[in-house]
Design an enzyme around this catalytic site. Structure first.
Site, PDB file in Angstrom:
ATOM      1  N   THR A 253     -87.085 -70.073 -72.889  1.00  0.00           N
ATOM      2  CA  THR A 253     -87.265 -68.718 -73.401  1.00  0.00           C
ATOM      3  C   THR A 253     -86.715 -67.755 -72.352  1.00  0.00           C
ATOM      4  O   THR A 253     -86.290 -68.191 -71.294  1.00  0.00           O
ATOM      5  CB  THR A 253     -88.758 -68.400 -73.627  1.00  0.00           C
ATOM      6  OG1 THR A 253     -89.367 -68.172 -72.355  1.00  0.00           O
ATOM      7  CG2 THR A 253     -89.465 -69.524 -74.323  1.00  0.00           C
ATOM      8  N   CYS A 254     -86.766 -66.463 -72.636  1.00  0.00           N
ATOM      9  CA  CYS A 254     -86.187 -65.562 -71.637  1.00  0.00           C
ATOM     10  C   CYS A 254     -87.049 -65.472 -70.381  1.00  0.00           C
ATOM     11  O   CYS A 254     -86.580 -65.073 -69.330  1.00  0.00           O
ATOM     12  CB  CYS A 254     -85.911 -64.194 -72.230  1.00  0.00           C
ATOM     13  SG  CYS A 254     -87.233 -63.540 -73.207  1.00  0.00           S
TER      14      CYS A 254
ATOM     15  N   ARG B  73     -89.054 -68.194 -69.263  1.00  0.00           N
ATOM     16  CA  ARG B  73     -89.280 -69.481 -68.604  1.00  0.00           C
ATOM     17  C   ARG B  73     -88.390 -70.574 -69.179  1.00  0.00           C
ATOM     18  O   ARG B  73     -87.998 -70.532 -70.339  1.00  0.00           O
ATOM     19  CB  ARG B  73     -90.749 -69.897 -68.682  1.00  0.00           C
ATOM     20  CG  ARG B  73     -91.216 -70.319 -70.067  1.00  0.00           C
ATOM     21  CD  ARG B  73     -92.645 -70.831 -70.042  1.00  0.00           C
ATOM     22  NE  ARG B  73     -93.571 -69.753 -69.716  1.00  0.00           N
ATOM     23  CZ  ARG B  73     -94.368 -69.753 -68.655  1.00  0.00           C
ATOM     24  NH1 ARG B  73     -94.356 -70.767 -67.813  1.00  0.00           N
ATOM     25  NH2 ARG B  73     -95.175 -68.755 -68.433  1.00  0.00           N
TER      26      ARG B  73
ATOM     27  N   GLU C 117    -100.032 -62.810 -74.771  1.00  0.00           N
ATOM     28  CA  GLU C 117     -99.029 -62.482 -75.799  1.00  0.00           C
ATOM     29  C   GLU C 117     -98.818 -63.708 -76.694  1.00  0.00           C
ATOM     30  O   GLU C 117     -98.856 -64.842 -76.220  1.00  0.00           O
ATOM     31  CB  GLU C 117     -97.727 -61.991 -75.147  1.00  0.00           C
ATOM     32  CG  GLU C 117     -97.087 -62.945 -74.161  1.00  0.00           C
ATOM     33  CD  GLU C 117     -96.114 -63.907 -74.805  1.00  0.00           C
ATOM     34  OE1 GLU C 117     -95.809 -63.690 -75.980  1.00  0.00           O
ATOM     35  OE2 GLU C 117     -95.703 -64.870 -74.142  1.00  0.00           O
ATOM     36  N   PRO C 118     -98.656 -63.492 -77.985  1.00  0.00           N
ATOM     37  CA  PRO C 118     -98.703 -64.624 -78.905  1.00  0.00           C
ATOM     38  C   PRO C 118     -97.389 -65.406 -79.085  1.00  0.00           C
ATOM     39  O   PRO C 118     -97.423 -66.504 -79.604  1.00  0.00           O
ATOM     40  CB  PRO C 118     -99.098 -63.967 -80.232  1.00  0.00           C
ATOM     41  CG  PRO C 118     -98.572 -62.583 -80.137  1.00  0.00           C
ATOM     42  CD  PRO C 118     -98.556 -62.215 -78.683  1.00  0.00           C
ATOM     43  N   GLN C 119     -96.257 -64.850 -78.654  1.00  0.00           N
ATOM     44  CA  GLN C 119     -94.980 -65.507 -78.976  1.00  0.00           C
ATOM     45  C   GLN C 119     -94.836 -66.893 -78.369  1.00  0.00           C
ATOM     46  O   GLN C 119     -94.265 -67.783 -78.965  1.00  0.00           O
ATOM     47  CB  GLN C 119     -93.776 -64.655 -78.515  1.00  0.00           C
ATOM     48  CG  GLN C 119     -93.503 -63.460 -79.387  1.00  0.00           C
ATOM     49  CD  GLN C 119     -94.224 -62.235 -78.848  1.00  0.00           C
ATOM     50  OE1 GLN C 119     -95.246 -62.345 -78.167  1.00  0.00           O
ATOM     51  NE2 GLN C 119     -93.710 -61.063 -79.152  1.00  0.00           N
TER      52      GLN C 119
ATOM     53  N   GLU D 271     -86.778 -43.110 -76.395  1.00  0.00           N
ATOM     54  CA  GLU D 271     -86.884 -44.570 -76.393  1.00  0.00           C
ATOM     55  C   GLU D 271     -88.244 -45.040 -76.884  1.00  0.00           C
ATOM     56  O   GLU D 271     -88.352 -45.850 -77.801  1.00  0.00           O
ATOM     57  CB  GLU D 271     -86.637 -45.075 -74.973  1.00  0.00           C
ATOM     58  CG  GLU D 271     -86.291 -46.544 -74.915  1.00  0.00           C
ATOM     59  CD  GLU D 271     -86.158 -47.005 -73.478  1.00  0.00           C
ATOM     60  OE1 GLU D 271     -86.324 -48.202 -73.241  1.00  0.00           O
ATOM     61  OE2 GLU D 271     -85.898 -46.163 -72.591  1.00  0.00           O
ATOM     62  N   MET D 272     -89.306 -44.462 -76.284  1.00  0.00           N
ATOM     63  CA  MET D 272     -90.642 -44.930 -76.621  1.00  0.00           C
ATOM     64  C   MET D 272     -91.022 -44.575 -78.057  1.00  0.00           C
ATOM     65  O   MET D 272     -91.629 -45.369 -78.768  1.00  0.00           O
ATOM     66  CB  MET D 272     -91.657 -44.338 -75.647  1.00  0.00           C
ATOM     67  CG  MET D 272     -92.921 -45.148 -75.567  1.00  0.00           C
ATOM     68  SD  MET D 272     -94.128 -44.340 -74.544  1.00  0.00           S
ATOM     69  CE  MET D 272     -93.384 -44.413 -72.946  1.00  0.00           C
TER      70      MET D 272
END
Lengths: 440, 276
Positions: free
Chosen positions: A49-50, A52, A114-116, A192-193
């Site tokens: 993943t980005c 790890r 975080e759930p991803q 952005e936000m």
């Protein structure tokens, strides 16, 4: 059977190293294939993943297995070992178990809870299954990791509340309105936000989108992007009468909405609730409108406050989660230990049966004129003798204790069994294979 | 024997409601998702015994068992549970039980301390089919108001959570303000016409029993005040959008009036309705 994990994550490696080591989808199959075919590694799964990259393996031996995987990473990505060495971590045995359970439950993530990551881990597992690079041990390990993660989700509140400003805004919107898809949303200004929060709202069901901006072209541009409608800047106040969620982010130096105006609007709205998020600095909306019934105004500090409370909450929940991980690691180790004795138990049983049958045949040949009943009695006698004798070593092998490996070893030697728990190196395994051949 | 049976059923129902309430309160403070079903199941078991209690009393007495305050109070909580189960099935609101079971328990506890004898000789006035219609309408209407008040409390807590900007632990588990407001409105829209019909049937019955439609009996007066409050809740919502916090507050006030009319009037202000 040795679980070996080699990997790196956001803590140990900078983004440029993570980029180099990442396995993209096309190369992933090839990588699994190469590792699968190496003699050191019996099973493997690659998670990339980005944040790890980790390789989960069932290796013949811990040290050489880890070494082999490291070298594989270096060769595959063409990165010098010394650069890798600083970033890579290696986990084996119970530490490996703890690590994978923590990764799956998002205790090792950059954003705690975080759930991803669980989904990514499942995908990695599915892909490995498809490529047939896994077998009994890793399958069991992955299923257990997924169930540990689920247990932690249900038994703790680790993933419950939003820990980013834009998610906090969505979460609040969902506690004001039951169904976001029936509400109208207006974005005033840009930034952005603000755009990120708008996107989150849309992802969570908001369909009716209005965009307004001092420069109408900018409004049109954003409206296209959000599949909404652009509104002239001097008309937004009228639109507020039938808008339920507002995100405001303009560069205005003063309030563009004051209490008087809001009172009038609420009257026209027949007091239908409205949720206003003012993320502009300086603020664009008079804070006192939060005092009006059914008006909920949050500024950037309010949202930040909610987020930091939630982060504290997650840290507390993480402690509970760590305890669950401890429990599960212990349970898995027990299961693994019980597995280690299985080949010995089977070999012992086979050997005893072989001896019994051999001796029985000899005796029966010597004794003629035996009736059916007598033969049956002799068979029963030998069976029960054998069963009673091997009961004790079998029970000792099945028991749970720290000296388990010693017991396995002793039983193997006393009974001269040609088996080995596969914790040993390749030569022992070859013996095991010979043993199998003999029995055949 | 059968008196013992109905007492046994009553005590069992009371015990299960007590457990459900305790579980509900624990659940409020340290909830896990699975408890939602648990409270429902415990309440449902209590409800079965409660129903048996009512049936046994019906058979024993030969009339609907709402002729003493003990019976009426028990029947009232029975009606609340019926509506609670319907609401749970329809909306599946997390935590609703934790707010409803205490009301049920209080009614049942009140019932348990009141004299439990089955009325051997029924007041001749009650021997009328109006009796069944009038009371059933009133009880279901009052049950709807009880639930509306429970939902109203939930609304006020959640409203505080959102408004104060410091959400409490309950924030995550309470439903959205919108759905709570909508359910509150629906319950009052159900309760109000029932209360209206109960008053109308009461008036007709009064005329056949006593020859006058309205005698300013305390129960009649307080029912009228309750009726006016709920009429106001509905009117203000539809005309000028009194929703949310104000509606929730009024529905709680309305239910306090219902309870006063129910217990207070019977116990403290004597009148024609004192047999109930």
């Amino acid at each position: 059977m040795n679980i070996v994990i080699v990997g790196l994550n956001h803590d140990t490696a900078t983004i440029d190293i993570r980029e180099k080591i990442a396995f993209d989808e096309k190369k992933l199959g090839e990588a699994l294939e190469i590792l699968k075919n190496s003699p050191e590694v019996k099973e493997n799964i690659i998670l990339s993943t980005c944040n790890r990259v980790e390789i989960y393996a069932n290796a013949g031996a811990r040290e050489s297995g880890a070494e082999h995987i490291k070298q594989f990473i270096a060769d595959f990505h063409n990165v010098p070992r010394d650069i890798l060495e600083k970033s890579l971590y290696v986990y084996t045995g119970s530490k490996a178990l703890r690590h994978i359970f923590r990764v799956a439950s998002s205790l090792d993530s950059m954003v705690l809870g975080e759930p991803q990551i669980l989904g990514q881990l499942k995908d990695a597992f599915d892909f490995a299954l498809k490529k047939k690079s896994t077998s009994v041990l890793l399958n069991k390990l992955m299923k257990k990791s997924i169930s540990v993660a689920k247990r932690i989700r249900t038994e703790t509140k680790i993933g419950e509340s939003a820990v980013s400003i834009s998610f906090a805004a969505v979460e609040l919107a969902k506690k004001i309105f039951e169904d976001l898809s029936t509400e109208t949303f207006m974005l005033i200004g840009a930034g952005e936000m603000a755009e990120l929060a708008a996107r989150h709202l849309i992802n969570n069901g908001v369909k009716d989108v209005l965009v307004t901006n001092r420069t109408f072209e900018r409004a049109e541009e954003l409206a296209r992007e959000f599949n909404g409608r652009a509104v002239e800047f001097d008309a937004w106040l009228q639109e507020l009468v039938h808008t339920d969620i507002v995100i405001c982010s303009t560069g205005a130096p003063n309030y563009i909405l004051v209490k008087e105006q809001m009172h009038k609007i609420m009257k026209q709205r027949k007091n239908r609730p409205v949720f206003i998020i003012d993320i502009s600095v300086p603020r664009n909306i008079d804070p006192s409108i939060n005092e009006i019934d059914n008006v909920y105004l949050y500024d950037i500090d309010d949202l930040q406050g909610v987020v930091s409370t939630n982060i504290q909450e997650r840290n507390k929940e993480a402690e509970k989660a760590e305890r669950i991980v401890d429990e599960e690691v212990e349970a898995f180790l027990k299961w693994q230990a019980s597995l280690a004795a299985v080949p010995t138990i089977i070999a012992l049983r086979d050997k005893a049966d072989a001896i019994k049958n051999e001796e029985l045949q000899k005796t029966l040949k010597k004794l003629d004129n035996l009736g059916e009943n007598e033969i049956k009695s002799i068979e029963a006698l030998t069976n029960s003798l054998v069963n009673k004798l091997i009961h004790f070593p079998t029970a000792a092998l099945k028991s749970e204790g720290e000296d388990k490996e010693i017991i396995i070893d002793i039983v193997n030697r006393i009974f001269d069994l040609n088996t080995s728990s596969s914790d040993k190196t390749g030569s022992a395994e070859k013996n095991g294979e010979k043993g199998n051949d003999k029995r055949k | 024997m059968s008196i013992n049976t109905n007492v046994l059923f009553f005590e069992l129902a009371l015990s299960f409601y007590f457990i459900a309430t305790v579980v509900g309160i624990i659940w409020l403070f340290r909830g896990k998702k699975a408890t939602s079903k648990l409270i429902f199941v415990i309440a449902a078991i209590g409800f079965i015994f409660h129903t048996l209690n009512i049936i046994v009393r019906y058979i024993e007495g030969g009339h609907i068992p709402i002729t003493s305050l003990h019976e009426a109070s028990s029947f009232f909580s029975w009606c609340i549970l019926v509506l609670f189960f319907i609401l749970e099935a329809r909306y599946r609101i997390d935590l609703l039980g934790a707010f409803i079971m205490p009301i049920v328990l209080i009614l049942m506890l009140s019932s348990s301390v009141l004299p439990r004898e089955i009325n051997p000789s029924l007041n001749p006035v009650l021997k009328s089919y109006w009796f069944g219609i009038h009371t059933t309408l009133a009880f279901i209407g009052d049950a709807a108001f009880a639930l509306a008040a429970g939902v109203g409390v939930m609304y006020l807590i959640q409203e505080r959570n959102v408004k104060s900007k410091h959400p409490s632990a309950l924030f995550q588990r309470l439903p959205s303000l919108q759905i709570l407001d909508e359910i509150n409105y629906r319950l009052i829209s159900l309760g109000f016409p029932l209360l209206t019909l109960a008053i109308i049937t009461g008036v007709i019955w009064a005329n056949t029993a006593w020859g006058t439609y309205w005698r300013w009996d305390p129960k009649e007066v307080w029912s009228l005040i309750t009726w006016i409050i709920y009429a106001l809740v509905l009117h203000l919502r539809l005309s000028i959008g009194w929703r949310g916090k104000k509606a929730a507050g009024l529905s709680i006030l309305g239910f306090i009036l219902v309870i006063f009319t129910f217990f207070g009037v019977t116990l403290f202000l004597k009148g024609l309705h004192t047999f109930v």
